[in-house]
Write a protein that holds these residues in place. Structure first.
Motif, PDB file in Angstrom:
ATOM      1  N   ASP A  43       0.835  -1.206   0.000  1.00  0.00           N
ATOM      2  CA  ASP A  43       0.000   0.000   0.000  1.00  0.00           C
ATOM      3  C   ASP A  43       0.872   1.259   0.000  1.00  0.00           C
ATOM      4  O   ASP A  43       0.591   2.237  -0.721  1.00  0.00           O
ATOM      5  CB  ASP A  43      -0.914   0.013   1.229  1.00  0.00           C
ATOM      6  CG  ASP A  43      -2.068  -0.972   1.105  1.00  0.00           C
ATOM      7  OD1 ASP A  43      -2.394  -1.368  -0.036  1.00  0.00           O
ATOM      8  OD2 ASP A  43      -2.625  -1.362   2.151  1.00  0.00           O
ATOM      9  N   GLU A  44       1.937   1.247   0.800  1.00  0.00           N
ATOM     10  CA  GLU A  44       2.845   2.392   0.844  1.00  0.00           C
ATOM     11  C   GLU A  44       3.490   2.647  -0.519  1.00  0.00           C
ATOM     12  O   GLU A  44       3.750   3.797  -0.890  1.00  0.00           O
ATOM     13  CB  GLU A  44       3.940   2.149   1.886  1.00  0.00           C
ATOM     14  CG  GLU A  44       3.448   2.159   3.327  1.00  0.00           C
ATOM     15  CD  GLU A  44       4.508   1.670   4.300  1.00  0.00           C
ATOM     16  OE1 GLU A  44       5.686   1.506   3.860  1.00  0.00           O
ATOM     17  OE2 GLU A  44       4.182   1.437   5.474  1.00  0.00           O
ATOM     18  N   LEU A  45       3.711   1.568  -1.259  1.00  0.00           N
ATOM     19  CA  LEU A  45       4.346   1.677  -2.573  1.00  0.00           C
ATOM     20  C   LEU A  45       3.333   1.956  -3.684  1.00  0.00           C
ATOM     21  O   LEU A  45       3.712   2.147  -4.844  1.00  0.00           O
ATOM     22  CB  LEU A  45       5.106   0.384  -2.888  1.00  0.00           C
ATOM     23  CG  LEU A  45       6.311   0.081  -1.986  1.00  0.00           C
ATOM     24  CD1 LEU A  45       6.817  -1.336  -2.235  1.00  0.00           C
ATOM     25  CD2 LEU A  45       7.423   1.094  -2.231  1.00  0.00           C
ATOM     26  N   GLY A  46       2.039   1.966  -3.344  1.00  0.00           N
ATOM     27  CA  GLY A  46       0.998   2.217  -4.342  1.00  0.00           C
ATOM     28  C   GLY A  46       0.814   1.067  -5.317  1.00  0.00           C
ATOM     29  O   GLY A  46       0.491   1.286  -6.494  1.00  0.00           O
ATOM     30  N   ILE A  61       2.448  -4.945 -10.782  1.00  0.00           N
ATOM     31  CA  ILE A  61       3.026  -3.652 -11.153  1.00  0.00           C
ATOM     32  C   ILE A  61       2.980  -3.561 -12.665  1.00  0.00           C
ATOM     33  O   ILE A  61       3.583  -4.393 -13.361  1.00  0.00           O
ATOM     34  CB  ILE A  61       4.473  -3.498 -10.666  1.00  0.00           C
ATOM     35  CG1 ILE A  61       4.520  -3.565  -9.134  1.00  0.00           C
ATOM     36  CG2 ILE A  61       5.050  -2.174 -11.128  1.00  0.00           C
ATOM     37  CD1 ILE A  61       5.266  -4.722  -8.601  1.00  0.00           C
ATOM     38  N   ARG A  62       2.257  -2.609 -13.173  1.00  0.00           N
ATOM     39  CA  ARG A  62       2.069  -2.479 -14.616  1.00  0.00           C
ATOM     40  C   ARG A  62       3.108  -1.509 -15.182  1.00  0.00           C
ATOM     41  O   ARG A  62       3.074  -0.309 -14.903  1.00  0.00           O
ATOM     42  CB  ARG A  62       0.648  -2.024 -14.930  1.00  0.00           C
ATOM     43  CG  ARG A  62      -0.393  -3.005 -14.363  1.00  0.00           C
ATOM     44  CD  ARG A  62      -1.810  -2.661 -14.730  1.00  0.00           C
ATOM     45  NE  ARG A  62      -2.741  -3.546 -14.016  1.00  0.00           N
ATOM     46  CZ  ARG A  62      -3.101  -4.749 -14.430  1.00  0.00           C
ATOM     47  NH1 ARG A  62      -2.615  -5.221 -15.573  1.00  0.00           N
ATOM     48  NH2 ARG A  62      -3.946  -5.506 -13.727  1.00  0.00           N
ATOM     49  N   ALA A 129       7.970  -0.679  -8.995  1.00  0.00           N
ATOM     50  CA  ALA A 129       7.013   0.416  -8.818  1.00  0.00           C
ATOM     51  C   ALA A 129       7.666   1.775  -9.022  1.00  0.00           C
ATOM     52  O   ALA A 129       7.035   2.714  -9.523  1.00  0.00           O
ATOM     53  CB  ALA A 129       6.394   0.333  -7.428  1.00  0.00           C
ATOM     54  N   GLU A 130       8.938   1.885  -8.653  1.00  0.00           N
ATOM     55  CA  GLU A 130       9.636   3.167  -8.766  1.00  0.00           C
ATOM     56  C   GLU A 130      10.323   3.345 -10.115  1.00  0.00           C
ATOM     57  O   GLU A 130      10.880   4.425 -10.381  1.00  0.00           O
ATOM     58  CB  GLU A 130      10.657   3.286  -7.631  1.00  0.00           C
ATOM     59  CG  GLU A 130       9.988   3.389  -6.250  1.00  0.00           C
ATOM     60  CD  GLU A 130      10.981   3.450  -5.104  1.00  0.00           C
ATOM     61  OE1 GLU A 130      12.197   3.271  -5.361  1.00  0.00           O
ATOM     62  OE2 GLU A 130      10.543   3.687  -3.959  1.00  0.00           O
TER      63      GLU A 130
END
Length: 407
Positions: A43-46, A61-62, A129-130
């Protein structure tokens, strides 16, 4: 391009995550706190995620990077989804060491490194994610329960974890104390054995120990069965076909001066080929029953099918081997020549999709540790965490590049 320095900067975060998981280990199908902690980090990483197989998690993760074809205005190649799995459960072992991150759950310990596996997968999640622009496809994460017991992989697959989006390739790893951090073990083809569990119940007839001729000694018959079933492998299986049949427990009788009327035995069969697996099961039943019959007793064999053998895909394994050599150096990549007779339920992912499962060196050199899995003094060299994370990210990117080639 994701630089090496990115993973270096993440190292302390990974150590903190791993020690948190290690401090609060949970048994198979009871990974409640672990699941909640993973979900909080996602959740923190979205990162989007959902529950699967009760205490498991699927996350996606798209990527939004463009293929070579798309960049030049063409239609582009196929969009690839790479799945990657970590198991989360611990073992019913009392940890025998005193560190700030020792287990706080009595009788439960991460003695097989699943805390490290979960941490590495979270590192993969954070990195992807980043850096979504680096990924031309999707990364699908499987935080799996119950590898040590009932098996979570098959349940996750049956609940559709490999669909929506469809997974094209699977990756997995296991920490390996036989190698130091910085080394990787690669094996083509059969890597882990299939396992079947069995019970043998021997029924005789009790009588006074002074007059054994008046009864049928189940202990004596059980001893003959233990001896006889060893010939199934030593004389009934080709030397080139790895197989192990082991009887691990025997219990029977009530008092020392009475002939036992019942003995219960439990054991395992480990094989690689389906043919040898089926034949060994059949021969176990036949040999046990006929041996008991010769001595006037009865034997009942009950079989419980466990994990299938883990078979690595040659093409995916070759790609992962090449990635590891580029990252670590050729001398740090060990080509494993012998399969492991233990079992691993990543086998179900490898059967469903082209896959590579590799060994990540983790040996801890401190004198208060023992470099053996499932040992109460097991620990890892935490440098393996960032190495595992970087390696799997580079494997994912290589698979996407390979799969996205213009046709």
């Amino acid at each position: 391009m994701i630089e090496k320095e990115y993973f270096d900067a993440m190292e302390q975060q990974l150590v903190e995550w791993r020690r948190d998981f290690h401090r609060y280990p949970e048994l198979s199908d009871y990974e409640i706190r672990t699941k909640k902690r993973v979900e909080d980090i996602l959740d923190e990483l979205g990162i989007e995620h959902r529950t699967c197989a009760d205490t498991g998690i699927i996350a996606v993760i798209r990527g939004n990077g463009k293929t070579t074809g798309e960049s030049s205005g063409d239609a582009g190649g196929k969009r690839i989804t790479v799945g990657i799995r970590a198991d989360m459960d611990a073992l019913p072992i009392e940890e025998l060491k005193d560190r700030p991150y020792s287990s706080e759950n009595p009788g439960v310990m991460h003695a097989c490194g699943h805390d490290a596996h979960t941490t590495i997968l979270l590192a993969v999640a954070k990195t992807a994610a980043e850096h979504r622009e680096e990924f031309t496809g999707d990364v699908k994460l499987f935080f799996q329960p119950a590898e040590e017991t009932t098996g979570g992989a098959d349940r996750m697959i049956s609940e559709g974890c490999l669909d929506e989006p469809h997974v094209d390739y699977m990756l997995g790893l296991h920490v390996e104390p036989a190698y130091p951090a910085g080394q990787v073990g690669i094996r083509y083809g059969a890597m882990y054995a299939a396992e079947d569990m069995f019970d043998i119940d021997v029924s005789g007839e009790s009588c006074h120990g002074a007059h054994p001729e008046q009864g049928t000694d189940a202990v004596y018959v059980a001893a003959k069965i233990v001896d006889a079933v060893q010939s199934i492998v030593s004389r009934g299986t080709a030397a080139a076909e790895p197989a192990v049949l082991s009887i691990g427990t025997i219990s029977g009788g009530r008092v020392r001066n009475q002939i036992a009327d019942h003995v219960h035995m439990e054991g395992t069969i480990r094989t690689f080929s389906d043919e040898v697996r089926i034949r060994t099961r059949e021969r176990l039943k036949e040999v046990a029953e006929r041996t008991a019959e010769v001595y006037g007793a009865e034997a009942k064999v009950t079989l419980y099918e466990s994990y299938r053998s883990l078979i690595n895909d040659d093409a995916v394994t070759a790609l992962c081997e090449e990635t590891a050599k580029k990252m670590l150096g050729e001398e740090q990549v060990i080509r494993e020549t012998l399969p492991d007779m233990s079992c691993e339920d990543f086998a179900y992912f490898a059967a469903a999709r082209p896959a590579c499962f590799l060994h990540l060196g983790c040996r801890c050199e401190r004198p208060d540790t023992v470099p053996l899995l499932h040992n109460p003094k097991f620990d890892i060299d935490e440098k393996c965490l960032r190495i595992g994370a970087e390696l799997q990210i580079r494997n994912i990117l290589a698979l996407m590049e390979s799969g996205n080639q213009h046709e």
